[in-house]
Design an enzyme around this catalytic site. Sequence first.
Site, PDB file in Angstrom:
ATOM      1  N   LYS A 113       0.839  -1.201   0.000  1.00 30.27           N
ATOM      2  CA  LYS A 113       0.000   0.000   0.000  1.00 30.27           C
ATOM      3  C   LYS A 113       0.873   1.251   0.000  1.00 30.27           C
ATOM      4  O   LYS A 113       1.624   1.494   0.943  1.00 30.27           O
ATOM      5  CB  LYS A 113      -0.900   0.037   1.242  1.00 30.27           C
ATOM      6  CG  LYS A 113      -1.885   1.203   1.145  1.00 30.27           C
ATOM      7  CD  LYS A 113      -2.428   1.655   2.480  1.00 30.27           C
ATOM      8  CE  LYS A 113      -1.674   2.783   3.111  1.00 30.27           C
ATOM      9  NZ  LYS A 113      -1.740   4.072   2.419  1.00 30.27           N
ATOM     10  N   GLY A 118       7.630   4.858   7.478  1.00 30.95           N
ATOM     11  CA  GLY A 118       6.745   5.996   7.737  1.00 30.95           C
ATOM     12  C   GLY A 118       7.095   6.631   9.057  1.00 30.95           C
ATOM     13  O   GLY A 118       8.242   6.561   9.498  1.00 30.95           O
ATOM     14  N   THR A 178       7.249   7.578  13.093  1.00 28.99           N
ATOM     15  CA  THR A 178       7.467   6.816  14.319  1.00 28.99           C
ATOM     16  C   THR A 178       6.136   6.547  15.019  1.00 28.99           C
ATOM     17  O   THR A 178       5.915   5.466  15.560  1.00 28.99           O
ATOM     18  CB  THR A 178       8.460   7.573  15.226  1.00 28.99           C
ATOM     19  OG1 THR A 178       9.715   7.601  14.536  1.00 28.99           O
ATOM     20  CG2 THR A 178       8.651   6.896  16.560  1.00 28.99           C
ATOM     21  N   GLU A 237      11.080   1.269   9.363  1.00 28.67           N
ATOM     22  CA  GLU A 237      11.993   2.350   8.975  1.00 28.67           C
ATOM     23  C   GLU A 237      11.253   3.639   9.277  1.00 28.67           C
ATOM     24  O   GLU A 237      10.327   4.016   8.560  1.00 28.67           O
ATOM     25  CB  GLU A 237      12.304   2.299   7.469  1.00 28.67           C
ATOM     26  CG  GLU A 237      12.938   0.999   7.004  1.00 28.67           C
ATOM     27  CD  GLU A 237      14.416   0.900   7.321  1.00 28.67           C
ATOM     28  OE1 GLU A 237      14.977   1.832   7.905  1.00 28.67           O
ATOM     29  OE2 GLU A 237      14.995  -0.145   6.992  1.00 28.67           O
ATOM     30  N   CYS A 242      13.826  11.312   5.473  1.00 27.65           N
ATOM     31  CA  CYS A 242      13.901  10.800   6.852  1.00 27.65           C
ATOM     32  C   CYS A 242      15.292  11.005   7.426  1.00 27.65           C
ATOM     33  O   CYS A 242      15.454  11.205   8.616  1.00 27.65           O
ATOM     34  CB  CYS A 242      13.528   9.333   6.865  1.00 27.65           C
ATOM     35  SG  CYS A 242      14.422   8.404   5.627  1.00 27.65           S
ATOM     36  N   GLU A 290      11.175  15.765  14.718  1.00 28.58           N
ATOM     37  CA  GLU A 290      11.288  15.727  13.257  1.00 28.58           C
ATOM     38  C   GLU A 290      10.293  16.718  12.639  1.00 28.58           C
ATOM     39  O   GLU A 290       9.096  16.670  12.930  1.00 28.58           O
ATOM     40  CB  GLU A 290      10.991  14.314  12.755  1.00 28.58           C
ATOM     41  CG  GLU A 290      11.196  14.177  11.261  1.00 28.58           C
ATOM     42  CD  GLU A 290      10.875  12.777  10.751  1.00 28.58           C
ATOM     43  OE1 GLU A 290       9.783  12.268  11.060  1.00 28.58           O
ATOM     44  OE2 GLU A 290      11.708  12.216  10.037  1.00 28.58           O
TER      45      GLU A 290
HETATM   46  P1  NAP Z   1       2.925   8.001   7.949  1.00 30.10           P
HETATM   47  O1  NAP Z   1       1.843   8.943   8.184  1.00 30.10           O
HETATM   48  O2  NAP Z   1       3.366   7.146   9.069  1.00 30.10           O
HETATM   49  O3  NAP Z   1       2.474   7.103   6.721  1.00 30.10           O
HETATM   50  C1  NAP Z   1       3.265   6.070   6.176  1.00 30.10           C
HETATM   51  C2  NAP Z   1       2.367   5.070   5.516  1.00 30.10           C
HETATM   52  O4  NAP Z   1       1.561   4.424   6.506  1.00 30.10           O
HETATM   53  C3  NAP Z   1       1.389   5.674   4.527  1.00 30.10           C
HETATM   54  O5  NAP Z   1       1.167   4.772   3.480  1.00 30.10           O
HETATM   55  C4  NAP Z   1       0.148   5.825   5.374  1.00 30.10           C
HETATM   56  O6  NAP Z   1      -1.024   5.918   4.628  1.00 30.10           O
HETATM   57  C5  NAP Z   1       0.187   4.557   6.186  1.00 30.10           C
HETATM   58  N1  NAP Z   1      -0.564   4.588   7.431  1.00 30.10           N
HETATM   59  C6  NAP Z   1      -1.096   5.650   8.094  1.00 30.10           C
HETATM   60  N2  NAP Z   1      -1.699   5.240   9.235  1.00 30.10           N
HETATM   61  C7  NAP Z   1      -1.546   3.895   9.288  1.00 30.10           C
HETATM   62  C8  NAP Z   1      -1.940   2.888  10.228  1.00 30.10           C
HETATM   63  N3  NAP Z   1      -2.604   3.188  11.339  1.00 30.10           N
HETATM   64  N4  NAP Z   1      -1.626   1.593   9.965  1.00 30.10           N
HETATM   65  C9  NAP Z   1      -0.941   1.260   8.856  1.00 30.10           C
HETATM   66  N5  NAP Z   1      -0.534   2.174   7.927  1.00 30.10           N
HETATM   67  C10 NAP Z   1      -0.831   3.470   8.141  1.00 30.10           C
HETATM   68  O7  NAP Z   1       4.238   8.690   7.422  1.00 30.10           O
HETATM   69  P2  NAP Z   1       4.339   9.721   6.212  1.00 30.10           P
HETATM   70  O8  NAP Z   1       3.894  11.019   6.759  1.00 30.10           O
HETATM   71  O9  NAP Z   1       3.694   9.190   4.995  1.00 30.10           O
HETATM   72  O10 NAP Z   1       5.895   9.706   5.905  1.00 30.10           O
HETATM   73  C11 NAP Z   1       6.784  10.502   6.552  1.00 30.10           C
HETATM   74  C12 NAP Z   1       7.526   9.720   7.630  1.00 30.10           C
HETATM   75  O11 NAP Z   1       8.219   8.616   7.054  1.00 30.10           O
HETATM   76  C13 NAP Z   1       8.587  10.550   8.289  1.00 30.10           C
HETATM   77  O12 NAP Z   1       8.523  10.389   9.687  1.00 30.10           O
HETATM   78  C14 NAP Z   1       9.896   9.985   7.760  1.00 30.10           C
HETATM   79  O13 NAP Z   1      10.982  10.164   8.583  1.00 30.10           O
HETATM   80  C15 NAP Z   1       9.545   8.555   7.555  1.00 30.10           C
HETATM   81  N6  NAP Z   1      10.413   7.909   6.556  1.00 30.10           N
HETATM   82  C16 NAP Z   1      11.370   7.031   6.996  1.00 30.10           C
HETATM   83  C17 NAP Z   1      12.234   6.406   6.101  1.00 30.10           C
HETATM   84  C18 NAP Z   1      13.274   5.460   6.603  1.00 30.10           C
HETATM   85  O14 NAP Z   1      13.821   4.725   5.804  1.00 30.10           O
HETATM   86  N7  NAP Z   1      13.554   5.417   7.877  1.00 30.10           N
HETATM   87  C19 NAP Z   1      12.117   6.658   4.731  1.00 30.10           C
HETATM   88  C20 NAP Z   1      11.141   7.558   4.292  1.00 30.10           C
HETATM   89  C21 NAP Z   1      10.289   8.165   5.231  1.00 30.10           C
HETATM   90  P3  NAP Z   1      -1.549   7.394   4.170  1.00 30.10           P
HETATM   91  O15 NAP Z   1      -0.428   8.158   3.644  1.00 30.10           O
HETATM   92  O16 NAP Z   1      -2.492   7.077   3.127  1.00 30.10           O
HETATM   93  O17 NAP Z   1      -2.101   8.003   5.407  1.00 30.10           O
END
Ligand code: NAP
Length: 492
Positions: A198, A250, A252, A272, A306, A403
């Site tokens: 997804k 995504g 934390t 991650e 990230c 962050e």
């Molecule tokens: P996010 O809100 O946590 O979303 C990540 C993914 O999870 C999206 O596909 C999101 O769907 C989905 N999601 C949301 N709520 C969920 C739940 N309760 N259960 C399962 N999946 C769920 O993060 P983001 O805002 O998209 O991304 C930014 C974050 O990613 C930042 O904190 C960044 O540091 C981190 N990141 C980390 C890495 C690494 O390798 N460490 C790499 C890239 C990004 P929707 O978008 O449709 O809500």
Amino acid sequence: MATKSKQKIKPLRLAKAWSYSPAPESASIAQIKDQYELFINGKWQKPKRGAYLDSINPANEKKLYRAAIAESEDVEKAVSAARTAYDKYWKKMPAAERGKYIFRIARLMQEQARELSVMETLDGGKPIRESRDFDIPMACNHFFYYAGWADKLDYAFSNRKAKSLGVAAQITPWNFPLLMAAWKIAPALATGNTIVLKPAETTSLTTLKLASIIEEADLPAGVVNIITGAGPTGSALVRHGGINKIAFTGSTAVGKLIQQETAGTHKKLTLELGGKAANIIFSDAPIDQAVEGVVNGIFFNQGHVCCAGSRLYVQESIAAVFIQKLKDRMATLLVGDPMDKNTDIGAINSAAQLEKINYYIRLGKKEGALHYQSDALLPKKGFYCRPTLFTKVAQSSRLAQEEIFGPVLAILTFRTEDEVIEKANNTPYGLSAGVWTDKGSRIFNMSRRLKAGVVWANSYNLFDPASPFGGYKESGYGREGGWHGLLPYVTF
Ligand code: NAP
Ligand code: MG
């Protein structure tokens, strides 16, 4: 007499000397449909309840396409398709044959790289220069790299025979949509697992395009299933009893929810998550290169990284000079149309993300830090943020601890190596760090003592498919990339 820290450094103000004619990439190369269905069992299927969500282009706020919302019935269908494909074809297929499919995907992606780049930029807002030169080539490279591992697994783990796990559920974020999909799909396929993935709701386009590439590559039906939707779709996937592994990239906060959800189950998990990287500049560093490294680390790609170098630690004796050089460079950064090949900083991914960044800018001022922003002109429509820095930031402030995920840099100073190591390690995160110095021994000492999954030396944000990536502490666990990236997908 003026003390050293009060010394006035004359700004260069180079920005006004340069201006570029527009050099836009053509949007017409991207064949974007009005509506996308779910890719389940090798077919494009309508969602059971018929709901869709819109994705916009954050550079102009115009609707780009709509994508199906997968609800629990659709998740059920996708997981069961992946299970059947695993039992019927994928786990029985000779590894060398699996490898050929992955090579085929890589080559098709390469052939369609220009369209993928344009799609990534239109959907997510990142500069075309970045999608064209980094995201898409690196995504192709991950497929090429893991294709090579498929028939060598028996040699990868000495005296142990690796077995696949079964069905992998994979969830990706919006900042590197195709690249994160590649990081997850390629090793899972190479190790013989089937997949339900997804993507993030604001940036599903290139993952949907990848689904058509997978269709074109003639992968057996159900080996890769792509389901779109928002948080609840991800949550339904995570809770499904028929999956063996979850790979999540995504925030934390969501990572912690998934960890709670999977506690006590048989599901293998890698996370991650977020970061608050320290980029550390010693007085013997090559100053101009380090300024460029800092700009690359936090301002390019809007700070939507990230591992962004969002905390800058400068040794006190060079702080005034360094900060002035950084401000001069910031003044030359072009903020605007992500499709323009000259753009350095494109659009912020969504209105909600821009609001979050602006919240932190207001907070930084309230916390007493000194605010500086370039005076770049911003387009009238779309979500944009000027490159921003704060000086006089306290180590304990939220600006230095949390962050932000935007082009906002918190600058702190230090005197000794021990002091900066303690400060750099003092956040809940531990994803990455940068060290700039002329001394090799210092690089080794720092990289040993910094609690970060990656430490770049005299460089920043360099990646290679053969090199593992992942975090310490609240930045998650497990590694993606390299030989290490195979481990989360196998059992012995
Ligand atoms: P996010 O809100 O946590 O979303 C990540 C993914 O999870 C999206 O596909 C999101 O769907 C989905 N999601 C949301 N709520 C969920 C739940 N309760 N259960 C399962 N999946 C769920 O993060 P983001 O805002 O998209 O991304 C930014 C974050 O990613 C930042 O904190 C960044 O540091 C981190 N990141 C980390 C890495 C690494 O390798 N460490 C790499 C890239 C990004 P929707 O978008 O449709 O809500
Ligand atoms: Mg979008």
